[in-house]
Design a protein around this motif. Sequence first.
Motif, mmCIF file in Angstrom:
data_model
loop_
_atom_site.group_PDB
_atom_site.id
_atom_site.type_symbol
_atom_site.label_atom_id
_atom_site.label_comp_id
_atom_site.label_asym_id
_atom_site.label_seq_id
_atom_site.Cartn_x
_atom_site.Cartn_y
_atom_site.Cartn_z
ATOM 1 N N ARG A 109 -4.826 1.197 -3.028
ATOM 2 C CA ARG A 109 -4.068 0.035 -2.556
ATOM 3 C C ARG A 109 -3.139 -0.493 -3.654
ATOM 4 N NH1 ARG A 109 -5.300 -3.376 1.885
ATOM 5 N NH2 ARG A 109 -7.317 -2.307 2.057
ATOM 6 N N SER A 110 -3.613 -0.486 -4.902
ATOM 7 C CA SER A 110 -2.768 -0.894 -6.023
ATOM 8 C C SER A 110 -1.564 0.025 -6.155
ATOM 9 C CB SER A 110 -3.586 -0.880 -7.320
ATOM 10 O OG SER A 110 -2.766 -1.073 -8.460
ATOM 11 N N PHE A 111 -1.800 1.322 -6.000
ATOM 12 C CA PHE A 111 -0.716 2.298 -6.097
ATOM 13 C C PHE A 111 0.317 2.075 -4.993
ATOM 14 C CE2 PHE A 111 1.115 6.472 -5.057
ATOM 15 C CZ PHE A 111 1.614 6.844 -6.291
ATOM 16 N N VAL A 112 -0.150 1.839 -3.779
ATOM 17 C CA VAL A 112 0.761 1.628 -2.654
ATOM 18 C C VAL A 112 1.564 0.349 -2.837
ATOM 19 C CG1 VAL A 112 0.872 1.179 -0.166
ATOM 20 C CG2 VAL A 112 -0.655 2.955 -1.059
ATOM 21 N N ASN A 113 0.956 -0.649 -3.466
ATOM 22 C CA ASN A 113 1.667 -1.891 -3.728
ATOM 23 C C ASN A 113 2.897 -1.654 -4.607
ATOM 24 O OD1 ASN A 113 1.779 -4.936 -3.725
ATOM 25 N ND2 ASN A 113 1.495 -4.615 -5.910
ATOM 26 N N ASP A 114 2.778 -0.709 -5.549
ATOM 27 C CA ASP A 114 3.899 -0.406 -6.447
ATOM 28 C C ASP A 114 4.819 0.682 -5.900
ATOM 29 O OD1 ASP A 114 3.425 -2.118 -8.855
ATOM 30 O OD2 ASP A 114 1.508 -1.076 -8.813
ATOM 31 N N PHE A 115 4.261 1.569 -5.076
ATOM 32 C CA PHE A 115 5.046 2.669 -4.507
ATOM 33 C C PHE A 115 4.850 2.684 -2.988
ATOM 34 C CE2 PHE A 115 3.760 3.922 -8.811
ATOM 35 C CZ PHE A 115 5.000 4.173 -9.397
ATOM 36 N N PRO A 116 5.433 1.684 -2.310
ATOM 37 C CA PRO A 116 5.194 1.556 -0.861
ATOM 38 C C PRO A 116 5.715 2.724 -0.036
ATOM 39 C CG PRO A 116 6.911 0.041 -1.597
ATOM 40 C CD PRO A 116 6.296 0.609 -2.828
ATOM 41 N N LYS A 117 6.677 3.464 -0.567
ATOM 42 C CA LYS A 117 7.236 4.604 0.166
ATOM 43 C C LYS A 117 6.615 5.930 -0.270
ATOM 44 C CE LYS A 117 11.700 2.354 0.993
ATOM 45 N NZ LYS A 117 13.190 2.453 0.849
ATOM 46 N N SER A 118 5.551 5.870 -1.050
ATOM 47 C CA SER A 118 4.909 7.091 -1.532
ATOM 48 C C SER A 118 4.285 7.871 -0.390
ATOM 49 C CB SER A 118 3.848 6.748 -2.577
ATOM 50 O OG SER A 118 2.883 5.855 -2.036
ATOM 51 N N SER A 119 4.174 9.166 -0.593
ATOM 52 C CA SER A 119 3.599 10.047 0.423
ATOM 53 C C SER A 119 2.070 9.983 0.401
ATOM 54 C CB SER A 119 4.047 11.483 0.173
ATOM 55 O OG SER A 119 3.504 11.962 -1.042
ATOM 56 N N VAL A 120 1.467 10.496 1.479
ATOM 57 C CA VAL A 120 0.012 10.597 1.523
ATOM 58 C C VAL A 120 -0.486 11.466 0.368
ATOM 59 C CG1 VAL A 120 -1.929 11.510 2.850
ATOM 60 C CG2 VAL A 120 -0.146 10.171 3.997
ATOM 61 N N ALA A 121 0.249 12.539 0.050
ATOM 62 C CA ALA A 121 -0.151 13.428 -1.043
ATOM 63 C C ALA A 121 -0.112 12.707 -2.385
ATOM 64 C CB ALA A 121 0.752 14.654 -1.074
ATOM 65 N N ALA A 122 0.900 11.882 -2.598
ATOM 66 C CA ALA A 122 1.005 11.138 -3.854
ATOM 67 C C ALA A 122 -0.146 10.149 -3.983
ATOM 68 C CB ALA A 122 2.340 10.419 -3.933
ATOM 69 N N ARG A 123 -0.540 9.538 -2.883
ATOM 70 C CA ARG A 123 -1.656 8.596 -2.922
ATOM 71 C C ARG A 123 -2.971 9.323 -3.197
ATOM 72 N NH1 ARG A 123 0.477 4.933 2.277
ATOM 73 N NH2 ARG A 123 2.530 4.552 1.323
ATOM 74 N N GLN A 124 -3.076 10.534 -2.677
ATOM 75 C CA GLN A 124 -4.268 11.326 -2.950
ATOM 76 C C GLN A 124 -4.357 11.712 -4.417
ATOM 77 O OE1 GLN A 124 -6.986 12.241 -0.819
ATOM 78 N NE2 GLN A 124 -7.717 12.725 -2.883
ATOM 79 N N ASP A 125 -3.196 11.858 -5.078
ATOM 80 C CA ASP A 125 -3.189 12.184 -6.508
ATOM 81 C C ASP A 125 -3.970 11.161 -7.324
ATOM 82 O OD1 ASP A 125 -1.756 14.523 -6.323
ATOM 83 O OD2 ASP A 125 0.185 13.605 -6.790
ATOM 84 N N VAL A 126 -3.919 9.891 -6.897
ATOM 85 C CA VAL A 126 -4.650 8.845 -7.602
ATOM 86 C C VAL A 126 -6.152 9.115 -7.565
ATOM 87 C CG1 VAL A 126 -5.129 6.357 -7.664
ATOM 88 C CG2 VAL A 126 -2.831 7.174 -7.120
ATOM 89 N N MET A 127 -6.599 9.798 -6.512
ATOM 90 C CA MET A 127 -8.025 10.099 -6.313
ATOM 91 C C MET A 127 -8.348 11.553 -6.669
ATOM 92 S SD MET A 127 -9.373 7.230 -5.013
ATOM 93 C CE MET A 127 -10.844 7.729 -4.128
ATOM 94 N N GLY A 128 -7.449 12.231 -7.360
ATOM 95 C CA GLY A 128 -7.649 13.643 -7.653
ATOM 96 C C GLY A 128 -8.483 13.878 -8.898
ATOM 97 N N TYR A 129 -9.140 15.058 -8.951
ATOM 98 C CA TYR A 129 -9.826 15.487 -10.170
ATOM 99 C C TYR A 129 -9.551 16.968 -10.381
ATOM 100 C CZ TYR A 129 -13.523 17.922 -7.564
ATOM 101 O OH TYR A 129 -14.211 18.796 -6.761
ATOM 102 N N TYR A 130 -9.544 17.382 -11.644
ATOM 103 C CA TYR A 130 -9.245 18.769 -11.988
ATOM 104 C C TYR A 130 -10.524 19.608 -11.935
ATOM 105 C CZ TYR A 130 -4.717 17.002 -13.395
ATOM 106 O OH TYR A 130 -3.472 16.408 -13.378
ATOM 107 N N PRO A 131 -10.456 20.763 -11.254
ATOM 108 C CA PRO A 131 -11.646 21.616 -11.142
ATOM 109 C C PRO A 131 -12.012 22.221 -12.488
ATOM 110 C CG PRO A 131 -9.727 22.761 -10.278
ATOM 111 C CD PRO A 131 -9.283 21.352 -10.565
ATOM 112 N N TYR A 132 -13.286 22.547 -12.634
ATOM 113 C CA TYR A 132 -13.769 23.084 -13.896
ATOM 114 C C TYR A 132 -13.018 24.359 -14.276
ATOM 115 C CZ TYR A 132 -16.755 25.163 -17.409
ATOM 116 O OH TYR A 132 -17.211 25.731 -18.569
#
Length: 495
Positions: A93-116
């Motif tokens: 929600r914080s990310f969307v507040n700053d980037f309201p036109k961001s894509s679903v993929a960009a929002r998922q990046d905030v919740m992403g983790y790098y695989p081992y």
Amino acid sequence: MSDAEPHAHADPIEHVVLLLMENHSFDQMLGCLDAVHPELDGVRNAAGKSNSDGKGHTYYLRETRERQMKHDPNHEHEAVMKQIADNNSGFVRSFVNDFPKSSVAARQDVMGYYPYGFLPALHTLGAQFTVCDRWFASLPGPTWPNRFFALTGTSQGQTGMPSGLDGLNPHWYTEQDQDTIFDRLNAAQKTWKVYFYDFPASLLLKNQRRAENLANYHRFDSFFQDAAGPADAFPHFTLIEPKYFGEAQNDDHPPHNIMKAEKLIADTYNALRSNQALWERTLLVILYDEHGGFYDHVSPPADAIAPDDHTGRFDFKRLGVRVPALLVSPWCEPGVCHDTFDHCSLLKYLSDKWQLAPALGRRTAQAASIGGAIRNSGAARTDTPAFIRVTNQSLIAEHAELERKSSNGNQHGLHTFADYLHAELDRLAADAVGASAQLARTANAWVRFKSGLGSLMMGFGQWLSKDFYAAKDQREARTSDAVIRLKQVVKSKPD
């Protein structure tokens, strides 16, 4: 590895190297290591936890292989407090507040983790040495106050970065005049160096601009020469500051290619590991100053100790988001340390080890030391990785234009601070003229006026001109030149 137990710090470590990186969370970078260390509080423990974007979409922690995060999530104090509210449910929600036109993929990046295995340096070292899975930033907020904590045990009440009118009146951050770990090392006659690429952010600390301290600042290239030399000649304490500017920026700040930071980590480890005599007496601490707005599932503790009485803006009882932290040494076993740490925990270890007094603030005095995670008996390990390679191909940015255009709050603040140093050096030059002081003051006032006007016009010209990149390079060169000027002028001043 079980929770670390307190003990006297009579370990074999004689050299401590701090590599202080930027802007990523623990889950994002090291959460995957629960596949190697089952006891690690990583991504498996985040299963079922989610963030909503307020637009009807729910996001969970998901694997990513994105090397260039195209957006720079907000990590200012106010934003971070919203991110960690309600058990860390406000990141997207914080990310969307700053980037309201961001894509679903960009929002998922905030919740992403790098695989081992995706991060060749961090994941290799995390599997082979000690991971601290409860190391939190010292406050919920951005780079500068957290870096102040890492080196001094306090931010003197500051929770933010310079912006807006602060950039024109930077008094609050040019006057960070508290004692530092470097002051304590000087008093104890312990050697230290700061290795840097372009502009060392530690110069924001006023005491670091003294002549005796400036003499310990060196370009990063000299680190390799020093690390290859006699172990006894290597500094007791070393701070490595990454490159903050340009396409080769390797501080791990989005949107730059994360593999450039991986190479810095690998290069630092390889240099130490290649000198057996030095390696057997060294602790490398790889630490991120703050989370950069990226998700972590562990709610920060709210029972921290305020470092001093500067609590007007914030009570400093809440720690920041959990950050990546590794203890790398032949005296550190593969595994996990679950003790609750913040950046003051390294200061506590150094203070106990070398009897540095007085303590750097109340929090440092009562912090849990990282010393319990370092073995103090037996022999140095001989099974540590001999070399870590980061491929040249991985260093090629997929979106080179993002690296060329990127600009962030840390860079803006350092530019403004460099301008402040240039102005101060102009003033010192004018004061040294002597008999022609009046003429010199007039001339230098004109120089400063032209410099200020030039900076203003450069910003306007960058907007108008097609030669944007050349102007950007000139701006970065001016900032780097401030360090050279400062060292020259301070060195030449009579006692």
